[in-house]
Structure formats: structure tokens, C-alpha cells
Write a protein that holds these residues in place. Structure first.
Motif, mmCIF file in Angstrom:
data_model
loop_
_atom_site.group_PDB
_atom_site.id
_atom_site.type_symbol
_atom_site.label_atom_id
_atom_site.label_comp_id
_atom_site.label_asym_id
_atom_site.label_seq_id
_atom_site.Cartn_x
_atom_site.Cartn_y
_atom_site.Cartn_z
ATOM 1 N N PRO A 169 20.511 -14.104 2.379
ATOM 2 C CA PRO A 169 20.073 -15.396 2.929
ATOM 3 C C PRO A 169 18.925 -15.197 3.912
ATOM 4 O O PRO A 169 18.794 -14.131 4.535
ATOM 5 C CB PRO A 169 21.336 -15.922 3.631
ATOM 6 N N SER A 175 24.355 -9.595 2.335
ATOM 7 C CA SER A 175 23.365 -9.208 1.329
ATOM 8 C C SER A 175 24.084 -8.738 0.078
ATOM 9 O O SER A 175 25.250 -8.351 0.119
ATOM 10 C CB SER A 175 22.435 -8.108 1.857
ATOM 11 N N VAL A 984 25.906 -19.592 2.821
ATOM 12 C CA VAL A 984 24.750 -18.780 2.426
ATOM 13 C C VAL A 984 23.450 -19.544 2.652
ATOM 14 O O VAL A 984 22.501 -19.037 3.241
ATOM 15 C CB VAL A 984 24.876 -18.355 0.951
ATOM 16 N N ARG A 987 18.502 -18.589 0.080
ATOM 17 C CA ARG A 987 18.682 -17.167 -0.229
ATOM 18 C C ARG A 987 17.518 -16.687 -1.083
ATOM 19 O O ARG A 987 17.077 -17.377 -1.995
ATOM 20 C CB ARG A 987 19.994 -16.953 -0.980
ATOM 21 N N GLU A 989 15.835 -13.390 -3.423
ATOM 22 C CA GLU A 989 16.213 -12.211 -4.207
ATOM 23 C C GLU A 989 14.953 -11.622 -4.822
ATOM 24 O O GLU A 989 14.101 -12.343 -5.332
ATOM 25 C CB GLU A 989 17.209 -12.595 -5.294
#
Length: 996
Positions: A169, A175, A984, A987, A989
């Protein structure tokens, strides 16, 4: 129109202009061994009559697909696996029927034992994707409650892939890291896939999100630990998974028999925290203090091991097609939860005055833990037989017969239960039949004035060892009054038993769970019981559906879908609903309160409602098109295409005949195609029957019709004196090449000096000299082919080029390497037609009715008017968005979901409060780049390390949206703090993926 004999277009694919080359290369296999049905025609001047052939592996149905994706469109999603692609297709693959769950999956138009058989395959292995309506599931022995996704795979493909992902996040705290390695080889009917994946998620606590604690749970003595540090919002999780799949053809080549075996092993270890042990101390004077014993939290650790095995056997039985599937698994779960320690002695000492309530507390012995063990066995064997035994005036009658046996067993043991081990077993012997009867047909010329009309009838029976006999039946009709319009109606009635886990799942007690109490308007920490309920009843479902699908003349393809659903069920099995006053009144034995009315415990095991009814409208639009202009002639064809053209050697292809076997380039068939084109009289269009769909698209003008000028240009090039540069296969030149490469000479190597100059130039590296690795790979490919130059059958045919099948761009060259439709070719790094792709899907669902009758004669809840069964109630409006663009190796995708706000009413008594759940709109953004196509990175030369590499960046909940929940005073109850609803939030990635 005469019957078209099988013709290979591989050579044409290598040398045609840019506007036809790629299409020919990709679609030649579709017609390589397919015959176009004879159709009488008398074309007028300038008229072109086209009879298209069906791509092998496509589902034969009168229901038009909701969505179709070719290779380039699949590449535009930037998905890492088929599972990732399915997740991105959620708006198009989701069903508004309100039943079922995951879509029905097919591979090459055939049943599979389970999604895990191919979920890890890279999307680059896909030739085409079809998303079909729910009714199509009946053809394969499934209930019509979920849409069907058919993946048509390439005949020849090979890859090794590694992936690494990291996400967290934007506010930190937790994580997730993930690594995966996989390999896949497709060689005709043989497929081999293996993958290993490891995922680790770190925990997130309430303190890291600033969650305000429930009154009465914070320590009152300075120095005591804060319980927020010991309550997890995201559990610590470690998961490892290994999967292997093997598919092979059986019997003689072309027999159509295929067997698949799949195995999967998963271990998941999850640890969560539920706060600290506390004790309330009261002094002789009446003063009180809430104390924490120490910083040793109450934890729960669950280890889950799953072992799965699946197999599939497909084979023709005369005019019928048999499919047998087996899916078996065993899941072992071991859950350990700390017990609360005995604090009675401490409380008594404080009350007696021998222990100061603010003094350091003495240690209290560990109370140990409670343990819940469960083992679930399941096995499902299904047999289906499909064929067309009868022909009516309107066409063939399609029949599907299915029979199978499902077996489930649950063994559970809880250290808190005095009854010992619980064992539940269910056997389900089932059978069904489905008939599709053609009533009218434009193709057959029977009652064609009303269009195409068919009737679908089906029935099934299940004999359950613990529930007796259950039945189901369905009826439906599909009417196509016009080519672009399809209307459908269906009615389903079936009896359904509760799941065995709903009946006998292990009873688990969770402590210190935040619960909002509508009766008092307060959030409390209560004990919550979950598990099975053996008193559940069988459910009767009655579903009605109307739908329309209309194709529009917008862009490459646009279709509009409108659906109406009406569901009514009796004796429904429901998860225990939101604890509103109405629910508490209906199930008073499920709630425990203290003498002052404080909520202490809830039993949330499943319950039975007398009746549920709902209706909704869902409509949406799917659009797709291209970006930019096609590349100039020769661009994107890759070295394989140019090389094959220069040598006059058609790159060997691996066609995909209906039997699933391999194939090869046939000079005679290619010559027949060229003769047919060139034999057409001047001014008259050649016979285009049997040409692949993508090639036909290249021949269309802006009005969507075949453009005679484009056809004439292709004919002129094809029939030029020198073949328009499209030289057919030259056996002498191919034999000379094999001699130069020392094919068949043991221990010999190719002599670069003997190679034709044009070939030697293509094999040179950046330093200007012939690259030994390229030469060795080229030699192995050429020497692996039969001496006559044919592609062989089922071998490693195709010249595996640089960046061919391994390119993540999906824009493969005409000589795109070892893949279906790729043809041969040495290279083909950029590939494609040079155009980008875009798509947009938008769906809107409107709930018209949603009611629940708790018990006969009891209260009926209107879930659209303030009654609630779950957090947030039922939104009247739901919107789903998915779209993206992709060009030159760069892509962007955006998805969004919107839910309208709701209100859940309280009791209206003093202290009670209504809750208002606000609107919620969330968006996810994904950006990705195929690194081998980025000249700024590769310098415009060979990609080197970046070949087959892709970098992706994803942001979920782009605007960090949280649903706002307020009471009548506009205040946010503690139970609905943003940190508890969505801990969260936004977020990001990042993912690196490389194919070899």
C-alpha cells in the motif's frame, strides 16, 4: 461453388504486402486442412461471395459470442498468465444471473478437469478467446449459470518464464512479494507445463492504520501494552504452490484422442492476531482498572495443505464426441488458537486488597491452545457424450448426454468439543440430457422468413446419499431474426442441496471480533462462532432470463448486450446475515447478551430462509478497434518473412486441423491456390472461399465490405510474372541449403562460406560476423524438417526465430517462430501489422427487486428499502468498466467499479441508529512495456537481455477511495472505520517478467 481443397498459405504469408502478410501468417493454419462446404452461387459483376471456415477448436453454437479476442487483442491486456487474463475480463465474463461462480472453462472447445490445468499458461500461447453466454454451458454438461470461456491454443509454442512481483500500500504497513517460474511446450496434441510459485505477505496491525479501539479494551494503567499493536488487519501469510500438466494424443496420428493429467500441491500458512489477554481488576474501594497481562497476543495459526489431481480424456466415438473428466483433491487444515489465561486469582487478589490494581502483575501460566483439525476429500467424475444423431429440415439436432459421480467426505475434530471426531460423507450420482432442436434456418432455407430459431430442452437428476433425489429441468429458445441480432429466453428450475461444509464444517470460535450492534448503536468486541449447520434444507431455484445481443457497425467490432433476470428460491441456504433488529428477532437463539443488553456473542453458522426473490437488468457494450496505420510493406514481418521470401522457401507452418494433429507446407496445395487466383478472368473476382477471417478483414474497405480494388491488387501481385516476389517452394534450393548446412552428416558442422549471401547476412551479429549460436539454431531447425521441405506432423517444425514465440508483445511476425499460425522464420522480433489495439467494455446492472422472507408467516425484508442481510445492504446500481490501449510495446489498462449507496435501518428504539453506506467508486490502473520493443533501451539493434522481457506497474484503488459509513448523527461507528473496512487502500505493484 466447388469444394475448396486444403491449401497452405504459408508462402503467401511470407511475401504478401504488409496489409495481408500478418493475417495470412496467423490464419493460414485455420484453413490448411479445412474444407469449405459447397455452396451454389452465381456472383454478379463485381460481387464477391465468401464462405468462411470455422477455426479448429471453436465452439459450434447458434449463440453468438459476447466477446472474441485474437492474439493481438490478448497481448493488449498485458496479462502474465491465463488466470490474470480471466481476472481482467471480469465484466465480460461475469453473469448477472445471480447463480454460480467462476465461468465454465474450455480448451480448444473441449472440457477440462479444472482451471488449474492451464491457468498458468502464458497468454502468448493463446490463438483466440471466445466468451459465450451461459446457455452454451449446457452443451458441455454444465448448468447454465455461468458464462463459458473457450481458449483456443496455438499448435506449436514453447516458453520458459520467470516472474518477480512486489506490492504494498502507499501507506505502507504490509507488503507482498511473489516469485514464479514456469515452462510450457505445445507440440500439436502434446502439451507439457510446469510451474512453481511462492508468495509471502507481511502482517498489518490496527495500530499501523490508527484504528480507534472499542471502549473498554484500552489499558488504563500507563506502561501496559496497546492492544492495537496486536490485532491484525492483514494476516501474515506464506504460500507455496507447484503445478504440472501433461497432455498427449493417443492412438494413431489424427485419431483425435487426447489425454491430460494434472497435479497440484499447495501449502498455505496463515497467522493472525486477536489482541491481548486482559483482566479487569477491582479494588476494595471500588476503583477499577483494565490491565493487559503481558505483550503475548492471542494468535491463530492455520496451516492448509491441498493435494489435487485431475485428468481429462477426449475422443471421437463414431459421430459422437466423448469427454471424461476426473477432479480429485484432499485438503488438510490445522488451526491452533491460543486460549485465554485464567485470571480469576488476580481479580480475587485485587478485590481482597492484596494486589494493587496499578502494580506490576505477576505472571499467569500459559493456558495452551485449542486445535481444530479437518480433512476434506472430494472427487468428481463426469462423462459427456455430444453429437448430432438427427437432421431436421431446419438443421442438425445437437444432443448432449452427461453422467457422473461426485463424492465428498469431511473429517473434523475440535479440542473444545466433547463429541470427538465428526465425519460427513456425501455421494452424488447424477445424469442429464440436453437437446438443441433447430426450428427454422436461413442457411438451410427452411422457414427462413422468420430467421434462425432453435429450441433448447434439458433435464437432470441427482441422487444424494444424504439428501435423496433432486431434479432439474430447463427450456430455452434462441431467435436470430437478423444476422446481427440474437434474442434468447430461458427458464430453469432445479433443486440444490447445501454444501457438505455448510452442513458439517468444523465449529470455530473467534474472540474479540469487532461487531456493530444495531440495537444499542455501539461497536463491541464479541465472540463469533462459525462452522456448519446440519439442520439446513434443500433449496428449490426458479430462474428466468431474457437477453438480446446486437452487433453494431462501429470500429472493428462492437456489440450491445441487454439482459433481464428474475430469480426466486425457497428454503435458501444463507450465511448468517447482518445482525439487525429484524434478524435478531428471527433468530434469537443465535445471540447472547449480558444483563445490561451488551452484545457478547453471535453464532454465525448458516441459516435457512423461507424464500428469496430478486430481479435485475444488466446491459453493456463491448467495443474494440485498431490504432494507427499499418506498417509499411515488410515492416513487422521480421527476418523470417524476408528471408523465406528471398530463398523461395516457404516457412513450414504447423496447421491446426480438426483432429488436433500437426501439418506442414504442401507445395501442391499452394500451387492450387495460386492457380485459382490467377485463373479468374480479367475483371472478375477470384473465389475467396476458405480464406481465413483475418485475411478477409484485410480485404475489406471502410464500409466493412470486401473491396474489389484490394482483391485485384492482391491478385496482380500474386500472379505477376515472377510471382510478385512470392516464389513457391523450390525443392532444389532447399536441398542445396540442407547440403550447405551438412544436414544428416554425423559430427559435421555448417560451413558459413557455403551459405547463400542473403542467408549469411541474416545470421550475422552486431559485429558483422556470423553468430555461431544463430547458425546452430538455424541449422537445427532446417535439418529437423523432412528432406522434402514439408513441416512434418507433430514435430518441432517451424523455424524458431529470435523473439518469435517468446515475444510478449503478441505482435508476432509472419515468421513468428514456433507457434501456431506463425509459420517458420528466423527472427520476427517486432511482428504484427504495426497497428495498436484498443478495447472498452462497460456494463450497468440495475436491481429492480430484492426481497427475503425469513420464515413462513414471518417478516419479509426489502433489501432495496433499508433492510439488510450483509454489510452495506444491496446497491441498486452497479457499474463495471474495463478498457485499454496497446501499441508499439506500450500498454495501459483501466478498470473501474461503482456501487450506489444504501441505507440499513435500525430498530427505531432509543439508542438504535440507521446506517448510511455511501457510494463507492474504485479504479485500477495498469501500465506495461515490452522492453524488447523499446529502441531507447535496445539501441535499435538486437534486444539482447531484454528479449522477451516485460515490466508492469499497477495501482489498485487509484484514488484511495473508501466507503463512508455514518449513523443518523453523521458519525462513523468504530466498526466502520476506514482502516477496518479497507485496511490496504491504494496499493501499487511492480512486476518483471521474462520469457526465454
Amino acid at each position: 461453388m466447388r469444394r475448396l481443397h486444403p491449401v497452405s498459405l504459408a508462402a503467401l504469408a511470407l511475401t504478401a504486402p504488409a496489409w495481408t502478410g500478418t493475417a495470412l501468417a496467423q490464419d493460414a493454419p485455420a484453413i490448411a486442412q479445412a474444407d469449405a462446404p459447397p455452396v451454389d452461387q452465381s456472383p454478379g459483376e463485381g460481387e464477391i461471395v465468401v464462405t468462411a471456415t470455422r477455426l479448429p477448436g471453436q465452439v459450434q453454437t447458434d449463440s453468438p459470442p459476447i466477446l472474441e479476442l485474437d492474439e493481438q487483442q490478448v497481448a493488449a491486456y498485458g496479462a502474465a498468465s491465463i488466470a490474470d487474463l480471466v481476472a481482467q475480463l471480469a465484466p465480460q465474463t461475469g453473469s448477472g444471473r445471480g447463480r454460480g461462480g467462476r465461468p465454465v472453462f474450455l480448451v480448444n472447445g473441449q472440457r477440462v478437469s479444472g482451471f488449474r490445468e492451464f491457468s498458468r499458461f502464458p497468454p502468448e500461447a493463446i490463438r483466440k478467446v471466445e466468451v459465450l453466454p451461459e446457455e452454451v454451458a449446457l452443451q458441455f454438461g454444465y448448468p447454465p449459470d455461468a458464462r463459458v470461456i473457450n481458449f483456443i491454443l496455438k499448435d506449436n509454442f514453447a516458453s520458459r518464464t520467470i516472474e518477480a512481483e512486489y506490492g504494498m500500500p502507499t501507506r505502507g504497513g504490509t507488503s507482498t512479494a511473489q516469485g514464479e517460474a514456469s515452462l510450457l511446450t505445445i507440440n500439436g496434441p502434446r502439451r507439457i507445463n510446469g510451474s512453481v510459485e511462492y508468495t509471502r505477505t507481511s502482517p498489518l496491525t490496527e495500530a499501523e492504520r490508527g484504528v480507534i479501539q472499542t471502549p473498554g479494551t484500552d489499558p488504563t494503567v500507563p506502561g501496559d501494552a496497546d492492544p492495537a499493536d496486536y490485532r491484525t488487519l492483514v494476516a501474515r501469510d506464506e504460500k507455496v504452490e507447484a503445478n504440472a500438466t501433461f497432455t498427449t494424443g493417443l492412438g494413431e496420428m489424427g485419431s483425435g484422442k487426447q489425454f491430460t493429467l494434472n497435479g497440484n500441491v499447495t501449502r498455505d500458512v496463515r497467522t493472525s492476531l486477536s489482541g491481548l489477554d486482559t483482566v479487569l481488576l477491582t479494588s476494595p474501594s471500588g476503583d477499577q482498572a483494565l490491565r493487559t497481562l503481558d505483550a503475548d497476543p492471542i494468535s491463530r495459526r492455520t496451516t492448509t495443505d491441498t493435494y489435487s489431481l485431475g485428468s481429462t480424456f477426449n475422443a471421437p466415438l463414431g459421430d459422437w464426441r466423448y469427454s471424461g473428466t476426473l477432479d480429485a483433491s484432499r485438503t488438510d487444515s490445522d488451526s491452533r488458537r491460543d486460549r485465554r489465561r485464567d485470571t480469576a486469582a488476580l481479580a480475587a487478589a485485587a478485590a481482597a486488597g492484596t494486589l494493587a490494581i496499578d502494580a506490576p502483575l505477576p505472571s499467569v501460566a500459559d493456558a495452551g491452545f485449542d486445535r481444530t483439525l479437518s480433512r476434506v476429500w472430494s472427487a468428481s467424475q463426469k462423462n459427456t457424450l455430444a453429437g448430432s444423431p438427427l437432421i431436421l429440415p431446419g438443421g442438425e439436432v445437437n444432443v448432449t448426454l452427461d453422467a457422473g459421480y461426485d463424492w465428498t467426505r469431511i473429517e473434523s475434530r475440535d479440542s473444545r468439543a466433547a463429541l470427538g471426531e465428526t465425519q460427513l460423507t456425501r455421494g452424488d450420482l447424477n445424469a442429464g440430457v440436453n437437446l438443441n432442436l433447430p426450428i427454422a434456418s436461413m442457411r438451410e432455407g427452411f422457414l427462413d422468413a422468420i430467421g434462425d430459431l432453435s429450441l433448447n430442452l434439458g433435464a437432470g437428476i441427482d441422487h444424494l446419499s444424504d439428501f435423496g433425489t433432486l431434479t432439474d429441468w430447463n427450456v430455452g429458445t434462441t431467435w436470430k431474426p437478423a444476422e446481427r441480432l440474437a434474442l434468447k429466453a430461458s427458464y430453469i428450475q432445479r433443486e440444490v442441496a447445501p454444501g457438505l461444509s455448510q452442513l458439517g464444517g468444523p465449529v470455530i470460535l473467534d474472540v474479540n471480533v469487532p461487531v456493530y450492534d444495531f440495537t444499542t448503536g455501539r461497536t463491541v468486541l464479541a465472540n463469533v462462532t462459525s462452522g456448519g449447520n446440519p439442520d439446513l434444507l434443500a433449496e428449490t431455484q426458479r430462474d428466468f432470463k431474457l437477453s438480446a445481443n446486437y452487433d453494431l457497425d462501429w470500429f472493428d467490432r462492437t456489440n450491445l448486450v441487454v439482459e433481464y433476470f428474475s430469480n426466486r428460491s425457497s428454503n435458501t441456504t444463507e450465511a448468517f446475515p447482518l445482525l439487525t433488529p429484524a434478524i435478531e428477532a428471527a433468530f434469537p437463539d443465535r445471540v447472547t447478551r449480558a444483563s445490561d443488553g451488551t452484545l457478547l456473542a453471535i453464532d454465525r453458522r448458516p441459516v435457512t430462509f423461507a424464500e428469496r426473490s430478486s430481479s435485475r437488468i444488466r446491459y453493456g457494450i463491448n467495443m474494440s478497434g485498431k490504432l494507427g496505420k499499418p506498417s509499411p510493406e515488410g515492416e513487422g514481418q521480421g527476418r523470417g518473412g524476408r528471408f523465406g521470401a528471398m530463398m523461395g522457401i516457404a516457412a513450414p507452418s504447423q496447421p491446426a486441423p480438426a483432429s488436433g494433429t500437426g501439418g506442414g507446407f504442401d507445395p501442391a496445395r499452394f500451387g492450387e491456390m495460386r492457380t485459382r487466383f490467377c485463373a479468374a478472368p480479367e475483371g472478375q473476382a477470384p473465389d475467396l472461399s476458405g480464406l481465413p477471417e483475418r485475411m478477409l478483414e484485410r480485404l475489406k474497405g471502410e464500409d466493412g465490405q470486401i473491396d474489389p480494388a484490394k482483391v485485384a491488387a492482391l491478385k496482380a501481385r500474386f500472379c505477376a510474372a515472377d510471382g510478385g516476389g512470392m516464389r513457391t517452394f523450390d525443392p532444389a534450393r532447399f536441398a542445396a541449403l540442407r547440403t550447405a548446412l551438412a544436414c544428416g552428416v554425423e559430427g559435421s558442422n555448417a560451413d558459413p562460406a557455403t551459405l547463400p549471401a542473403e542467408i549469411a547476412d541474416r545470421l550475422k551479429g552486431p559485429d558483422g560476423t556470423i553468430d555461431p549460436a544463430r547458425l546452430a539454431e538455424f541449422r537445427s531447425r532446417i535439418c529437423a524438417l523432412p528432406a522434402d521441405g514439408s513441416g512434418g506432423t507433430g514435430g518441432r517444425g517451424g523455424w524458431r526465430g529470435r523473439g518469435g514465440q517468446g515475444s510478449p508483445s503478441g505482435e508476432q511476425a509472419a515468421g513468428g517462430g514456433r507457434q501456431s499460425g506463425g509459420g517458420g522464420g528466423f527472427g520476427g522480433r517486432r511482428g504484427g501489422d504495426g497497428q495498436g489495439r484498443w478495447n472498452l467494455s462497460l456494463y450497468h446492472t440495475i436491481e429492480l427487486r430484492n426481497r427475503a422472507l425469513i420464515a413462513d408467516g414471518g417478516p419479509e425484508l426489502d433489501l432495496l428499502a433499508g433492510d439488510g442481510l450483509s454489510d452495506g445492504g444491496v446497491s441498486r446500481h452497479k457499474v463495471e468498466l474495463e478498457g485499454g490501449v496497446f501499441r508499439k510495446g506500450l500498454g495501459a489498462r483501466l478498470s473501474g467499479n461503482y456501487l450506489s449507496g444504501t441505507t440499513v435501518r435500525g430498530s427505531g428504539l432509543p439508542g438504535s441508529s440507521d446506517l448510511k453506506f455511501g457510494d463507492l467508486a474504485t479504479f485500477d490502473l495498469r501500465l506495461f512495456a515490452n522492453l524488447e520493443q523499446q529502441k531507447w533501451l535496445t539501441g535499435g539493434g538486437e534486444p539482447g537481455f531484454w528479449k522477451g522481457a516485460r515490466l508492469s506497474f499497477r495501482i489498485d484503488n487509484l484514488f484511495d477511495a473508501h466507503q463512508r459509513v455514518t449513523d443518523v448523527n453523521g458519525l462513523v461507528p468504530l466498526r466502520y472505520q476506514p482502516g477496518l473496512i479497507d485496511p490496504v487502500g491504494r496499493r501499487f505493484e511492480i512486476e518483471f517478467r521474462k520469457m526465454f
